[in-house]
Design a protein around this motif. Sequence first.
Motif, mmCIF file in Angstrom:
data_model
loop_
_atom_site.group_PDB
_atom_site.id
_atom_site.type_symbol
_atom_site.label_atom_id
_atom_site.label_comp_id
_atom_site.label_asym_id
_atom_site.label_seq_id
_atom_site.Cartn_x
_atom_site.Cartn_y
_atom_site.Cartn_z
ATOM 1 N N VAL A 30 49.942 22.201 -25.246
ATOM 2 C CA VAL A 30 48.718 22.744 -24.671
ATOM 3 C C VAL A 30 48.224 21.718 -23.650
ATOM 4 C CG1 VAL A 30 46.288 23.341 -25.098
ATOM 5 C CG2 VAL A 30 48.058 24.044 -26.732
ATOM 6 N N GLN A 31 47.934 22.196 -22.448
ATOM 7 C CA GLN A 31 47.408 21.319 -21.411
ATOM 8 C C GLN A 31 45.906 21.542 -21.289
ATOM 9 O OE1 GLN A 31 49.385 21.440 -17.596
ATOM 10 N NE2 GLN A 31 47.828 20.154 -16.642
ATOM 11 N N VAL A 32 45.158 20.447 -21.318
ATOM 12 C CA VAL A 32 43.718 20.458 -21.103
ATOM 13 C C VAL A 32 43.441 19.421 -20.018
ATOM 14 C CG1 VAL A 32 41.440 20.105 -22.124
ATOM 15 C CG2 VAL A 32 43.289 21.071 -23.513
ATOM 16 N N GLY A 33 43.112 19.885 -18.822
ATOM 17 C CA GLY A 33 42.942 18.960 -17.709
ATOM 18 C C GLY A 33 44.260 18.250 -17.431
ATOM 19 N N GLU A 34 44.201 16.937 -17.370
ATOM 20 C CA GLU A 34 45.405 16.140 -17.121
ATOM 21 C C GLU A 34 46.154 15.770 -18.398
ATOM 22 O OE1 GLU A 34 44.226 12.621 -14.957
ATOM 23 O OE2 GLU A 34 44.363 13.669 -13.043
ATOM 24 N N LEU A 35 45.619 16.164 -19.559
ATOM 25 C CA LEU A 35 46.252 15.797 -20.827
ATOM 26 C C LEU A 35 47.093 16.944 -21.373
ATOM 27 C CD1 LEU A 35 43.389 13.889 -22.665
ATOM 28 C CD2 LEU A 35 45.264 12.949 -21.299
ATOM 29 N N VAL A 78 57.431 17.435 -22.404
ATOM 30 C CA VAL A 78 56.624 17.003 -21.254
ATOM 31 C C VAL A 78 57.239 17.535 -19.968
ATOM 32 C CG1 VAL A 78 55.852 15.015 -19.891
ATOM 33 C CG2 VAL A 78 55.690 14.954 -22.387
ATOM 34 N N LYS A 79 58.553 17.434 -19.868
ATOM 35 C CA LYS A 79 59.228 17.952 -18.673
ATOM 36 C C LYS A 79 58.960 19.448 -18.511
ATOM 37 C CE LYS A 79 63.734 18.330 -16.425
ATOM 38 N NZ LYS A 79 65.162 17.993 -16.490
ATOM 39 N N ALA A 80 59.016 20.193 -19.604
ATOM 40 C CA ALA A 80 58.720 21.631 -19.542
ATOM 41 C C ALA A 80 57.270 21.859 -19.112
ATOM 42 C CB ALA A 80 58.994 22.284 -20.899
ATOM 43 N N ALA A 81 56.349 21.062 -19.650
ATOM 44 C CA ALA A 81 54.935 21.195 -19.292
ATOM 45 C C ALA A 81 54.696 20.866 -17.818
ATOM 46 C CB ALA A 81 54.085 20.283 -20.177
ATOM 47 N N CYS A 82 55.564 20.048 -17.251
ATOM 48 C CA CYS A 82 55.460 19.643 -15.843
ATOM 49 C C CYS A 82 56.276 20.545 -14.927
ATOM 50 C CB CYS A 82 55.907 18.196 -15.681
ATOM 51 S SG CYS A 82 54.793 16.994 -16.414
ATOM 52 N N GLU A 148 54.124 13.626 -32.906
ATOM 53 C CA GLU A 148 53.398 14.405 -31.907
ATOM 54 C C GLU A 148 52.859 13.431 -30.862
ATOM 55 O OE1 GLU A 148 48.900 14.831 -33.556
ATOM 56 O OE2 GLU A 148 50.396 16.053 -34.597
ATOM 57 N N GLY A 149 52.480 13.957 -29.696
ATOM 58 C CA GLY A 149 52.025 13.054 -28.659
ATOM 59 C C GLY A 149 51.041 13.667 -27.695
ATOM 60 N N ILE A 150 50.311 12.792 -27.034
ATOM 61 C CA ILE A 150 49.406 13.166 -25.955
ATOM 62 C C ILE A 150 49.876 12.415 -24.720
ATOM 63 C CG2 ILE A 150 47.018 13.181 -25.127
ATOM 64 C CD1 ILE A 150 46.159 12.979 -28.106
ATOM 65 N N PHE A 151 50.013 13.167 -23.612
ATOM 66 C CA PHE A 151 50.538 12.616 -22.371
ATOM 67 C C PHE A 151 49.609 12.979 -21.208
ATOM 68 C CE2 PHE A 151 53.882 13.261 -25.347
ATOM 69 C CZ PHE A 151 54.779 12.222 -25.144
ATOM 70 N N GLN A 152 49.491 12.079 -20.251
ATOM 71 C CA GLN A 152 48.728 12.373 -19.035
ATOM 72 C C GLN A 152 49.718 12.750 -17.939
ATOM 73 O OE1 GLN A 152 46.575 9.050 -17.398
ATOM 74 N NE2 GLN A 152 45.566 10.311 -15.842
ATOM 75 N N ILE A 153 49.420 13.864 -17.252
ATOM 76 C CA ILE A 153 50.280 14.293 -16.138
ATOM 77 C C ILE A 153 49.412 14.507 -14.903
ATOM 78 C CG2 ILE A 153 51.982 15.333 -17.681
ATOM 79 C CD1 ILE A 153 50.912 18.091 -16.806
ATOM 80 N N LYS A 154 50.086 14.585 -13.753
ATOM 81 C CA LYS A 154 49.357 14.861 -12.503
ATOM 82 C C LYS A 154 49.800 16.180 -11.937
ATOM 83 C CE LYS A 154 52.645 11.909 -10.100
ATOM 84 N NZ LYS A 154 52.896 10.719 -9.379
#
Length: 154
Positions: A30-35, A78-82, A148-154
Motif C-alpha cells: 500500500v502506498q501512502v504519499g512517498e511511503l 518495491v520494484k512492482a510498487a515503482c 515486512e517493510g516500509i520504503f520511501q519512493i519518489k
Amino acid sequence: MSGIFETKLAELGVILPNAPAPAANYVPFVQVGELVHISGQISNGPDGFITGKLGETMTAEDGAVAAKTCAISLLAQVKAACGGDLDRLVRVVKLVGFVNSTSDFSDQPKVVNGASDFMVEALGDAGRHARSAVSAASLPFGVAVEIEGIFQIK
C-alpha cells in the motif's frame, strides 16, 4: 536497461524475482504519499519455503540466510510498487522481522541481520533503516522468517 540498484544486485548475483502474490485476502503493498508499506514476505528459496524453528532445527546463521530471501522478496515488491523502476527507491525506512523460534532462543537480531546486511550491501546508504526483530511461536507454512517493510519512493 538496469538502473544503479539492479546493477548492484546483479554484481551480487541477485536477480529480483517477480513480486510474490499474496497468499490470502490482502494486498502486497500500500502506498501512502512517498511511503510504501510492504506486506510480510516469507522465507522462500529455489526449492520452496525455508521452514524450521530457530533454536531447534535451525541456527542463527541458517536463519540469516532465510531472512535474506525475505529481503529479496521485499525488493521485488518495491520494484512492482515503482512500476518496474527500482531506482525510484529513495531508502529503506524500517524492517520488522518475525523469527519462528523456541522460547529460549534470543538471537532474533542475528537472524534479521541477514536482511539488514543485504539491504545495505545492495543499496548502500539507502539500505540503512530502523528495525525490529521479534520472536514468533510459529509462522505461516512453518517458515523460519517473515519480514515486512516500509520504503520511501519518489
